[in-house]
Motif scaffolding. Structure first.
Motif, PDB file in Angstrom:
ATOM      1  N   CYS A   1       1.509   2.397  -3.312  1.00  0.00           N
ATOM      2  CA  CYS A   1       1.874   0.989  -3.091  1.00  0.00           C
ATOM      3  C   CYS A   1       3.381   0.873  -2.806  1.00  0.00           C
ATOM      4  O   CYS A   1       4.202   1.536  -3.448  1.00  0.00           O
ATOM      5  CB  CYS A   1       1.517   0.168  -4.335  1.00  0.00           C
ATOM      6  SG  CYS A   1       2.051  -1.558  -4.218  1.00  0.00           S
TER       7      CYS A   1
ATOM      8  N   ASN B   1       3.900  -7.917   1.536  1.00  0.00           N
ATOM      9  CA  ASN B   1       2.925  -6.970   2.107  1.00  0.00           C
ATOM     10  C   ASN B   1       1.961  -7.671   3.072  1.00  0.00           C
ATOM     11  O   ASN B   1       0.985  -7.076   3.526  1.00  0.00           O
ATOM     12  CB  ASN B   1       2.159  -6.228   1.014  1.00  0.00           C
ATOM     13  CG  ASN B   1       1.502  -7.171   0.030  1.00  0.00           C
ATOM     14  OD1 ASN B   1       1.220  -8.318   0.360  1.00  0.00           O
ATOM     15  ND2 ASN B   1       1.239  -6.691  -1.170  1.00  0.00           N
TER      16      ASN B   1
ATOM     17  N   GLY C   1      -2.925  -9.049  -2.355  1.00  0.00           N
ATOM     18  CA  GLY C   1      -3.449  -7.777  -2.843  1.00  0.00           C
ATOM     19  C   GLY C   1      -4.257  -7.903  -4.120  1.00  0.00           C
ATOM     20  O   GLY C   1      -5.356  -7.356  -4.235  1.00  0.00           O
TER      21      GLY C   1
ATOM     22  N   CYS D   1       0.955  -2.911   1.349  1.00  0.00           N
ATOM     23  CA  CYS D   1      -0.220  -2.806   0.482  1.00  0.00           C
ATOM     24  C   CYS D   1      -1.121  -1.756   1.119  1.00  0.00           C
ATOM     25  O   CYS D   1      -1.745  -2.002   2.153  1.00  0.00           O
ATOM     26  CB  CYS D   1      -0.949  -4.147   0.400  1.00  0.00           C
ATOM     27  SG  CYS D   1      -2.559  -4.039  -0.429  1.00  0.00           S
ATOM     28  N   VAL D   2      -1.150  -0.568   0.496  1.00  0.00           N
ATOM     29  CA  VAL D   2      -1.867   0.556   1.118  1.00  0.00           C
ATOM     30  C   VAL D   2      -3.379   0.419   0.978  1.00  0.00           C
ATOM     31  O   VAL D   2      -4.123   1.151   1.624  1.00  0.00           O
ATOM     32  CB  VAL D   2      -1.392   1.901   0.510  1.00  0.00           C
ATOM     33  CG1 VAL D   2       0.078   2.134   0.825  1.00  0.00           C
ATOM     34  CG2 VAL D   2      -1.635   1.947  -1.000  1.00  0.00           C
TER      35      VAL D   2
ATOM     36  N   PHE E   1      -5.213  -2.851   0.998  1.00  0.00           N
ATOM     37  CA  PHE E   1      -5.874  -3.967   1.681  1.00  0.00           C
ATOM     38  C   PHE E   1      -5.240  -4.371   3.013  1.00  0.00           C
ATOM     39  O   PHE E   1      -5.769  -5.244   3.690  1.00  0.00           O
ATOM     40  CB  PHE E   1      -5.948  -5.188   0.751  1.00  0.00           C
ATOM     41  CG  PHE E   1      -6.831  -4.954  -0.437  1.00  0.00           C
ATOM     42  CD1 PHE E   1      -8.210  -4.815  -0.286  1.00  0.00           C
ATOM     43  CD2 PHE E   1      -6.298  -4.843  -1.716  1.00  0.00           C
ATOM     44  CE1 PHE E   1      -9.032  -4.577  -1.373  1.00  0.00           C
ATOM     45  CE2 PHE E   1      -7.113  -4.609  -2.813  1.00  0.00           C
ATOM     46  CZ  PHE E   1      -8.480  -4.475  -2.640  1.00  0.00           C
TER      47      PHE E   1
HETATM   48 FE1  SF4 Z   1      -0.156  -2.532  -4.186  1.00  0.00          FE
HETATM   49 FE2  SF4 Z   1      -2.087  -3.510  -2.635  1.00  0.00          FE
HETATM   50 FE3  SF4 Z   1      -2.710  -1.959  -4.696  1.00  0.00          FE
HETATM   51 FE4  SF4 Z   1      -1.802  -4.418  -5.094  1.00  0.00          FE
HETATM   52  S1  SF4 Z   1      -3.719  -3.868  -4.105  1.00  0.00           S
HETATM   53  S2  SF4 Z   1      -1.158  -2.565  -6.200  1.00  0.00           S
HETATM   54  S3  SF4 Z   1      -0.307  -4.641  -3.440  1.00  0.00           S
HETATM   55  S4  SF4 Z   1      -1.529  -1.338  -2.888  1.00  0.00           S
END
Ligand code: SF4
Length: 299
Positions: A33, A134, A138, A213-214, A216
């Protein structure tokens, strides 16, 4: 401390004061993330400035990124959705001696909390605000946020986003923010430079961060930004030129600028508000002498 303050409240008399460090709580973010880069940059900035942990408050709203205050050894306030900025304002007015950093995501700051944000910027409150942008919600598993780009198909927009995205940098410039920057969590040292500048700045320091956001957002990824971002300081940009800042804020496509867009020195809200001119509220008498005096006044 980053700045001198009129008789701040002193919470400790220790001579060797601990500087910020990671807390004992481990981040619960997905591996990879972008927010990991942001917490590292904030830690780096506070260490550079040698601000004791006891003098730092990090506050947040709701969202994945709003868990950030838990992960550093400062004071923290995990608030409600969209309210990290008013929380920070209140804390700062209560005690000017504190370094206050408000954090959160694009949904929290540019959706639910955008009204608070605009007015804090036009007041030039002495506050650092770092958004982990992002371009998606998320925590709630992938709905379109205010910064999701046109056409992006998400859970809430299966046919693609039809609303124009907010441009956080342009919004900050239009709202009167006096320090406007954009960073990328894939370049932690550069981001730490921007956060350091925001903390040192006498006024509202806004740092919008591309923080992918890796899980979504499969469009605005680390690779997407690595291929596009360039640094304003390497391109001859003059951060005192607001017209140039406006022009750079509109750039989006094959080249996307990061760095310091705009900086200007103006009086802060604390400089102008006569109640705060008498010093931090924490050092002022509250004026309540007892229940009887209140009853006498109002009953
Ligand atoms: Fe990070 Fe997306 Fe995971 Fe949330 S859902 S912790 S923003 S990668």
């Amino acid at each position: 401390m980053a700045e001198s303050a009129a008789a701040p409240f002193v919470a400790s008399t220790a001579t060797q004061l601990p500087i910020i460090a990671k807390s004992q709580i481990k981040p619960t973010w997905c591996p990879g993330c972008g927010d990991f880069g942001v917490v590292a940059a904030i830690e780096m900035a506070l260490k550079r400035l040698k601000i004791p942990s006891k003098d730092v408050v990090i506050c947040s709203g709701i969202g994945c990124s709003s868990n950030l205050p838990h992960f550093l050894s400062s004071y923290g306030f995990h608030g409600i959705h969209g309210r990290s900025v008013p929380l920070g304002e209140g804390i700062r007015w209560g005690n000017h001696g504190l370094t206050v950093i408000a954090t959160g995501g694009d949904g929290d700051g540019f959706g639910i909390g955008v009204g608070h944000l605009i007015h804090a910027m036009r007041r030039n409150v002495k506050l650092t605000y770092v958004t982990m942008d992002n371009q998606i919600y998320g925590l709630t598993t992938g709905q379109a946020s205010p910064t999701t780009t046109l056409g992006h198909k998400t859970k809430s927009t299966p046919d693609g986003v039809i609303e124009n995205p907010i441009d956080p940098v342009a919004l900050a410039l239009a709202s009167g923010a006096t320090y406007v920057a954009r960073g990328f969590s894939g370049d932690v040292k550069h981001l730490a430079d921007l956060v350091t500048g925001a903390i040192e700045h006498k006024g509202f320091g806004f740092v919008d961060v591309f923080s992918p956001c890796v899980t979504f957002n499969k469009i605005n990824t680390f690779d997407f930004f690595r291929q596009r971002v360039y640094k304003l300081e390497s391109s001859g940009h003059n951060p005192s030129d607001i017209v140039a800042a406006w022009q750079r804020s509109l750039e989006w496509g094959d080249k996307i600028p990061i760095g310091l867009f705009y900086k200007v020195d103006k009086p802060t809200y604390e400089d102008l508000e006569f109640v705060l001119a008498a010093g931090p509220l924490v050092n002022q008498p509250c004026g309540l002498k007892g229940r009887e005096s209140i009853l006498d006044e109002f009953v």
